[in-house]
Design a protein around this motif. Structure first.
Motif, PDB file in Angstrom:
ATOM      1  N   THR A 201      31.275  -1.387  15.756  1.00 35.74           N
ATOM      2  CA  THR A 201      31.397  -2.700  15.943  1.00 35.74           C
ATOM      3  C   THR A 201      32.348  -3.396  14.719  1.00 35.74           C
ATOM      4  O   THR A 201      32.669  -3.005  13.712  1.00 35.74           O
TER       5      THR A 201
ATOM      6  N   LEU B  40      26.582   2.026  13.119  1.00 39.52           N
ATOM      7  CA  LEU B  40      25.864   0.949  14.539  1.00 39.52           C
ATOM      8  C   LEU B  40      28.030  -0.076  13.586  1.00 39.52           C
ATOM      9  O   LEU B  40      28.838  -0.841  14.549  1.00 39.52           O
TER      10      LEU B  40
ATOM     11  N   VAL C 287      17.944  -1.983  19.751  1.00 36.05           N
ATOM     12  CA  VAL C 287      17.960  -0.403  19.235  1.00 36.05           C
ATOM     13  C   VAL C 287      17.592   0.448  19.721  1.00 36.05           C
ATOM     14  O   VAL C 287      18.772   1.206  19.255  1.00 36.05           O
TER      15      VAL C 287
ATOM     16  N   LEU D  26      22.623  -8.128  12.519  1.00 37.19           N
ATOM     17  CA  LEU D  26      22.285  -7.140  13.479  1.00 37.19           C
ATOM     18  C   LEU D  26      22.268  -7.020  14.899  1.00 37.19           C
ATOM     19  O   LEU D  26      23.027  -6.731  15.935  1.00 37.19           O
TER      20      LEU D  26
ATOM     21  N   ARG E 122      25.930  -7.497  16.397  1.00 35.58           N
ATOM     22  CA  ARG E 122      26.975  -6.403  16.814  1.00 35.58           C
ATOM     23  C   ARG E 122      26.509  -5.704  17.429  1.00 35.58           C
ATOM     24  O   ARG E 122      27.030  -4.742  18.281  1.00 35.58           O
ATOM     25  N   LEU E 123      24.847  -5.651  18.091  1.00 30.05           N
ATOM     26  CA  LEU E 123      23.826  -4.664  18.907  1.00 30.05           C
ATOM     27  C   LEU E 123      24.990  -5.955  20.491  1.00 30.05           C
ATOM     28  O   LEU E 123      25.338  -6.013  21.231  1.00 30.05           O
TER      29      LEU E 123
ATOM     30  N   PHE F 161      20.287   1.677  21.406  1.00 25.47           N
ATOM     31  CA  PHE F 161      22.013   2.006  21.095  1.00 25.47           C
ATOM     32  C   PHE F 161      21.629   3.710  20.311  1.00 25.47           C
ATOM     33  O   PHE F 161      22.184   4.380  20.412  1.00 25.47           O
ATOM     34  N   GLN F 162      20.459   3.709  20.218  1.00 30.01           N
ATOM     35  CA  GLN F 162      19.968   4.692  19.687  1.00 30.01           C
ATOM     36  C   GLN F 162      20.079   6.454  19.704  1.00 30.01           C
ATOM     37  O   GLN F 162      20.711   6.701  19.990  1.00 30.01           O
TER      38      GLN F 162
ATOM     39  N   THR G 156      21.301   4.724  11.551  1.00 29.68           N
ATOM     40  CA  THR G 156      21.559   3.883  12.998  1.00 29.68           C
ATOM     41  C   THR G 156      22.633   3.125  11.641  1.00 29.68           C
ATOM     42  O   THR G 156      23.308   2.609  13.345  1.00 29.68           O
ATOM     43  N   TRP G 157      22.770   2.003  10.735  1.00 30.68           N
ATOM     44  CA  TRP G 157      23.362   1.032  10.279  1.00 30.68           C
ATOM     45  C   TRP G 157      24.681   1.799  10.213  1.00 30.68           C
ATOM     46  O   TRP G 157      25.623   0.924  10.955  1.00 30.68           O
TER      47      TRP G 157
END
Length: 206
Positions: free
Chosen positions: A66, A62, A39, A13, A16-17, A42-43, A58-59
């Motif tokens: 990415t 993402l 997070v 996570l 990727r962020l 990103f959201q 969310t996952w």
């Protein structure tokens, strides 16, 4: 995933962020306030509820924007970014140790003199948190309990110490200590060992 989690999915996570410039440090695998903030950013940028926790929506979003992180992205060799110093680190001579960013900052009167990556004890042998003092230093120590070398050991809480770990240098965060604060950069720690005095403060915090 949520605050307090610690596993390899959290590391992915974070990596990727980081590809999207939401996470500005090396992945640690620990989900703390810095990760929650990333997070949320990103959201909110993508019209999702800004909860700071990772649900399925969310996952999946993402994953869609990415690429699969490389081994170097997941465990880069560069020094982890420091987080904001704990308030207890801002006066005097302090080894300021953050469990969240997995860093040790040597600070004098609020200024960072040097910093280095660290790792901590496992779930069964955790590194104690709080404010301590360096009570002794041993340049070439040896653990009679675990039968391992402990170069540049600076003890701060009974048997727990900051010291160099060849295992950390070789395996990174795949391993853990028996409660000590492991350092993987021997050269940096050797220089620090010569600067730290018995009686200097140690702060271990999240």
């Amino acid at each position: 995933m949520k605050d307090g989690d610690e596993n390899e999915q959290v590391r992915e996570l974070q990596a990727r962020l980081r590809q999207l410039d939401h996470f500005d440090r090396a992945p640690t695998g620990f989900y703390g306030t810095i990760t929650a903030k990333a997070v949320t950013g990103f959201q909110e940028k993508r019209g999702l509820p800004g909860t700071g926790s990772v649900d399925e929506a969310t996952w999946q979003r993402l994953l869609a924007v990415t690429k699969k992180p490389t081994a170097d992205e997941l465990k880069p060799s560069t020094t982890n970014e420091l987080d904001t110093p704990d308030a207890r680190c801002m006066t005097g001579r302090v080894l300021c140790i953050s469990k969240e960013s997995r860093t040790l900052a040597w600070m004098i009167d609020g200024e960072v003199v040097s910093s280095m990556d660290v790792r901590f004890g496992s779930e069964n042998t955790p590194t104690r948190e709080g404010v301590f003092l360096v009570d002794r230093k041993v340049r070439d120590d040896w653990s009679k309990l675990y039968h391992t070398p402990m170069p540049y050991a600076m003890y701060f809480s009974r048997g727990q110490a900051v010291h160099y770990s060849s295992d950390f240098a070789a395996r990174g965060y795949n391993g853990g200590s028996h409660g000590c604060v492991n350092v993987r950069d021997r050269t940096k720690l050797a220089a620090l060992f010569d600067q730290v005095k018995v009686g200097d403060k140690v702060v271990v915090h999240w």
